[in-house]
Design an enzyme around this catalytic site. Structure first.
Site, PDB file in Angstrom:
ATOM      1  N   ASP A 188     -20.089  14.419 -25.065  1.00  0.00           N
ATOM      2  CA  ASP A 188     -19.096  14.490 -26.126  1.00  0.00           C
ATOM      3  C   ASP A 188     -17.771  14.082 -25.483  1.00  0.00           C
ATOM      4  OD1 ASP A 188     -17.678  14.835 -28.441  1.00  0.00           O
ATOM      5  OD2 ASP A 188     -18.601  16.746 -28.958  1.00  0.00           O
ATOM      6  N   TRP A 189     -16.814  13.744 -26.326  1.00  0.00           N
ATOM      7  CA  TRP A 189     -15.576  13.134 -25.816  1.00  0.00           C
ATOM      8  C   TRP A 189     -14.754  14.147 -24.995  1.00  0.00           C
ATOM      9  CZ3 TRP A 189     -18.815  10.197 -27.707  1.00  0.00           C
ATOM     10  CH2 TRP A 189     -18.616   8.842 -27.920  1.00  0.00           C
TER      11      TRP A 189
END
Ligand code: BGC
Length: 735
Positions: free
Chosen positions: A264-265
């Site tokens: 995930d970012w």
């Protein structure tokens, strides 16, 4: 010269040209993909292999330009193809050709209980991704609905692992048929937004395997998903993107996942842990690769230069990057370099049609005790539409699932088209602030004044349609924060109560991705849960309210009377939201209806519940045999008849109860469902097959799924609380 000699010379010439231009194996589509991967790897430098493992912009990775291997382009997900984002920031890029189809939120799709709709959804969104040259669609999300406060429940499929698994597989298959990878997220235990960046989730092996893993497992083993997104939180002390148990042992080990784990970012935290514990592609750690802040350069990502150094020094073996690069090349060959993929299509009438159909099939009729629905237009001269959600864009906001749709039909628009502008008057009634991620903006209106205006309008109208619920503001249905209360926001309860006092013909239409408290429910006769329907939301709502479409959705999660009725809210803050460092899932396997049923807590509306404009009768279920063994099966058969006056779908559900077991089990669990279409008077036979897996639980001592011999009950019903027929059978010992 003779003709045959001439053709021989020609052939030699063609061969020699072919020999000179022979494609390297990695570009040769006739070669098996594993041969191509091996060949590409043999041509790459260490730096190029490492290069594959990190972002080079907000949503793209490096390719290998020297070899003509392109980068991967990713996009959110999961309800439409997000507008273009700036290279190095979260700002919108301001393109004018990226206005998409906004498909319904995944809770709405789940409420359709229709795997065919899930396939159509995946196929259509995949076509949009393809048209926009995206290789990876960041979705769908399959985190289980554990608490109604989770700000991202609207992006998921509800509380049941079986329903979620059945819906997610066709979605993935539909997307990937376009040569676009689905990226199943958020793996895993990201069941709340509060403290999502660090909360350390502790849970039993049983809860892990019975509740939280099955949908991911189905996505990998049945859906053959090509990428998986690791979540932000920690699991048993290790970050999800660097987690030995969930990534190495389960995902890549037990399930044999051959695709990529994408962070995930900003969810990667450490080079060695990420490298050794299964992360393949690191995204979003920080940005500003081209700003003056050198420390933020993409080259400083955990899996960029720091990783290269450890590989060069021997601290991490080169085989580690070979393995990652092979996975990334596999993903590139399946998507960006896939020569057989279709061209895709974007925001055309066919996709809007899909959007409307799914939205219609997901709408759930919760109450219709005064016969107000379907609306008989001839009975009313004046119709008041009240509520901010009747006009508000509900595809804007919400976090990364935000969309810029080509159009979005509001409820007011849909209802006005359906019932005529001459009959309809609108009043806002309540107001929220401007949508903003991470920030709650105050409403610019005086609540008392707009409420009075709406109540006055309601008092003098023949029919009132209230359109409210939650919205995509921060602390509502929005990423990055959880709701702070189970109550409806913006003083809607006060408004609804007043509307119910001044008019007896009030239809409540609620748009949300979450359950909420309904203190006014005993006074309300008519209630429709319409989720977030995307571009065609207003048309779908109008079609259902008018009776052009018979509602057929059923709840994919339980609506509790109050927050404390949910298992996750029954053990103090350590069970939700945690003490800011740690959280323990104390309700264990008893999530959703499993908790309500087992603890005998009456919900407001149960899992699997939804009404229709027609009625259905169920025959007595019959079994093909009264006993089975672990290697065979039993067929349960039941006749279902449409006993009303209009066509409609019924969702027939099968639950299983284990009468006696060595470990505690929920009262019952969903193990089958079918959505069938019946005309008035028509009867159909529905068959379900019961195999060992429907009877099994995860034995944490033996660390395996176990079906214990003994007596089981099969329950056939129209919801988890409306069981129409029960039969018993035994599972015999294998001899
Ligand atoms: C979200 C992901 C999303 C990613 C990229 C993250 O904040 O959790 O679901 O795909 O951003 O926008």
């Amino acid at each position: 010269m003779k003709k045959s000699i001439l053709s021989f010379i020609l052939l030699l010439y063609v061969f020699s040209i072919n020999a000179q231009t022979k494609l390297p194996a990695y570009l040769d589509l006739n070669q098996p993909i594993e041969v191509r991967i091996k060949d590409a790897l043999s041509r790459m430098t260490l730096e190029e292999k490492v290069g594959l493992c990190t972002a080079e912009s907000k949503f793209s990775t490096h390719g290998v330009p020297r070899l003509g291997i392109p980068e991967l382009w990713m996009s959110d997900g999961p309800h439409g193809i997000r507008m273009e984002i700036m290279w190095d920031s979260w700002n919108h890029a301001g393109w004018t050709n990226d206005s998409c189809t906004a498909f319904p939120a995944l809770t709405c799709l789940a409420a359709s209980w229709n795997p065919e709709m899930a396939h159509l959804y995946g196929k259509s969104i995949g076509e949009e991704a393809r048209y926009r040259h995206k290789d990876v669609l960041l979705g769908p999300g399959v985190n289980i609905y554990r608490t109604p406060l989770n700000g991202r429940n609207f992006e998921y499929f509800g509380e049941d692992p079986y329903l979620t698994s059945k819906m997610v597989v066709p979605y993935i298959q539909g997307v990937q048929a376009n040569g676009v990878s689905a990226c199943i997220k958020h793996y895993m235990l990201n069941n709340q937004e509060k403290w999502r960046g660090n909360i350390d989730v502790e849970l039993s092996d049983r809860a892990l395997h019975e509740i939280y893993l099955p949908a991911f497992k189905a996505a990998v083993t049945k859906g053959k998903v090509w990428s998986v997104m690791g979540s932000y939180n920690k699991i048993r002390g290790q970050y999800a993107c660097e987690n030995e148990l969930t990534l190495m042992k389960i995902l890549k080990g037990e399930w044999g996942f051959d695709g990529c784990v994408i962070s995930d970012w900003g969810a990667a935290h450490d080079t060695k842990n990420a490298a050794l514990n299964g992360l393949d592609i690191e995204m979003g750690s920080w940005t500003n690769g081209f700003s003056s802040n050198r420390a933020n350069a993409y080259k400083n990502y955990y899996l960029a230069d720091p990783y290269l150094k450890m590989l060069q020094s021997g601290e991490i073996p080169v085989s580690n990057v070979d393995e990652k690069a092979a996975r990334i090349l596999r993903l590139i060959f399946r998507t960006a370099m896939n020569q057989n993929k279709p061209f895709g299509s974007f925001a055309g009438p066919d996709h809007f049609d899909v959007c409307r159909r799914i939205s219609e099939q997901g709408i759930v009729l919760l109450k219709n005790s005064a016969g107000l629905l379907p609306i008989d237009k001839s009975r009313y001269k004046t119709i008041a539409i009240i509520g901010e959600n009747a006009t508000r864009s509900l595809t804007e906001g919400g976090g990364s699932s935000e969309l810029k749709p080509k159009y979005e039909i509001s409820s007011l628009q849909g209802l006005t088209e359906k019932f005529g502008a001459d009959k309809i008057k609108y009043a806002m009634g309540y107001a929220s602030g401007k949508v903003e991620y991470d920030k709650v903006n105050p409403s610019p209106y005086d609540a008392a004044i707009i409420r009075k205006e709406a109540v006055d309008l309601a008092a003098k109208s023949d029919l009132v349609i209230f359109v409210g619920g939650l919205n995509k503001n921060s602390q509502q249905d929005c990423e990055g924060a959880d709701r702070i209360t189970y109550s409806l926001p913006f003083e809607q309860n006060e408004l609804i109560s007043e509307l119910l006092k001044v008019n007896k013909n009030v239809i409540l239409v609620m748009l949300s991705g979450n359950a909420y408290e309904m203190p006014w429910i005993s006074k309300a006769t008519t209630l429709v849960q319409a989720w977030y329907g995307g571009s065609e939301s207003g048309h779908a709502i109008a079609n259902v309210l008018s009776g052009n479409v018979n509602p057929s959705g059923k709840l994919p999660f339980t609506f509790g009377v109050k927050l404390g009725d949910y298992g996750s809210h029954s053990f103090g803050i350590i069970a939700y939201p945690g003490d800011s460092i740690k959280e323990i899932y104390k309700e264990d396997i008893l999530v959703g209806y499993r908790w309500f049923d087992t603890k005998k807590i009456k919900p407001l509306f149960p899992f699997g519940y939804g009404l229709s404009y027609t009625t259905f009768s169920y025959g007595k279920p019959s079994l093909s045999s009264s006993s089975m063994t672990a290697t065979d099966s039993i067929t349960v058969s039941v006749k279902v008849k449409n006993t009303g006056k209009v066509d409609g779908f019924e969702i027939v559900q099968m639950y299983i109860t284990d009468e006696k077991s060595s470990l505690p089990r929920p009262e019952k669990e969903l193990k089958g469902f079918q959505k069938i279409w019946l005309s008035p008077g028509e009867e159909k036979r529905v068959n379900f097959t019961i195999k060992k897996d429907a009877l099994s639980f995860f034995d944490d001592k033996k660390h395996e799924w176990v079906a214990e011999p003994g007596t089981f009950k099969v329950l056939i019903g129209a919801s988890s609380a409306d069981i129409r027929g029960t039969e018993k059978f035994t599972l015999n010992e294998l001899h």
